[in-house]
Design a protein around this motif. Structure first.
Motif, short mmCIF file in Angstrom:
data_model
loop_
_atom_site.label_atom_id
_atom_site.label_comp_id
_atom_site.label_asym_id
_atom_site.label_seq_id
_atom_site.Cartn_x
_atom_site.Cartn_y
_atom_site.Cartn_z
N ASN A 1 1.46 -1.29 0.06
CA ASN A 1 -0.53 -0.28 -0.55
C ASN A 1 1.78 1.10 0.60
O ASN A 1 0.80 2.14 0.55
N GLN B 1 4.64 -0.77 5.55
CA GLN B 1 3.89 -1.11 5.24
C GLN B 1 2.78 0.20 5.05
O GLN B 1 3.25 1.03 6.35
N HIS C 1 -0.88 1.39 6.87
CA HIS C 1 -2.41 0.61 7.28
C HIS C 1 -3.55 2.06 7.86
O HIS C 1 -2.95 2.28 9.00
N ASN C 2 -3.89 2.34 7.39
CA ASN C 2 -5.04 3.49 8.36
C ASN C 2 -4.72 4.98 8.64
O ASN C 2 -3.89 4.93 10.12
N ASP D 1 -2.50 -9.08 13.25
CA ASP D 1 -3.83 -8.74 12.25
C ASP D 1 -4.82 -9.69 12.67
O ASP D 1 -5.49 -9.77 12.31
#
Length: 179
Positions: free
Chosen positions: A9, A44, A46-47, A170
């Motif tokens: 991402n 990575q 994430h949010n 996760d």
């Protein structure tokens, strides 16, 4: 060191690649000779949280650290600090235990300060004994969740081996079984 930098991402730009190589490359000062190792870096997003995981497998030593921060560059700095602490801790442990020629002690340069560990740090503070009930992995996960634990040790009803199920970061589950 050979760098393998991956982004999830996230696009690994030349600036990010250069920063990672520069920061992780500073670890070379802790070794007598530049280690021949692959440096696996996983970035990575994430949010709005930037995560970095660095794994450096070497003969007789595995360095691994991960960290998360709002700023990717800060996360890189934090993970390198963790790796430096690991190296100093390994050197201290090696100096205490292995005094013979050819041991890990001679992998590190002598310029590193060693970390004086608290004696309590490696002390077992609680021992728990229990019977291993034969069950499958799904039942073990249910038991773990019922108890509110992050792992559960059980006897595998299929092959009789001692296994461990655990909750991953996760939210999914992992299974550890002997080879």
């Amino acid at each position: 060191m050979n760098y393998n930098i991956r982004g999830e991402n996230l696009e690994v730009t030349p600036a990010i690649r250069e920063y990672v190589e520069k920061k992780v490359g500073k670890l070379e000062k802790y070794f007598d000779t530049t280690p021949i190792a692959d440096v696996n870096v996983n970035l990575q997003v994430h949010n709005n949280q930037q995560s970095i995981e660095v794994t450096i497998p070497m003969p007789q030593l595995l360095l691994r650290a991960e960290d998360t921060h709002n700023d990717l560059y800060a996360a890189i700095d934090l993970v390198v600090e963790k790796l430096e602490r690991q190296i100093r801790k390994y050197k201290t442990k090696v100096n205490r235990k292995f005094r013979q020629e050819g041991s890990l002690k001679y992998m590190f340069t002598n310029d590193i300060e060693t970390v004086e560990e608290d004696e309590d740090e490696l002390e077992v503070v609680r021992t728990k004994r229990f019977n291993l009930k034969p069950m499958d992995a799904e039942e073990a996960i249910l038991q773990m969740d019922m108890l509110g634990h992050s792992f559960f040790v059980f006897s595998n009803s299929i092959n009789g081996d001692t296994n461990v199920v655990y909750r991953r970061k996760d939210g999914r589950y992992g299974l550890i079984e002997p080879e």
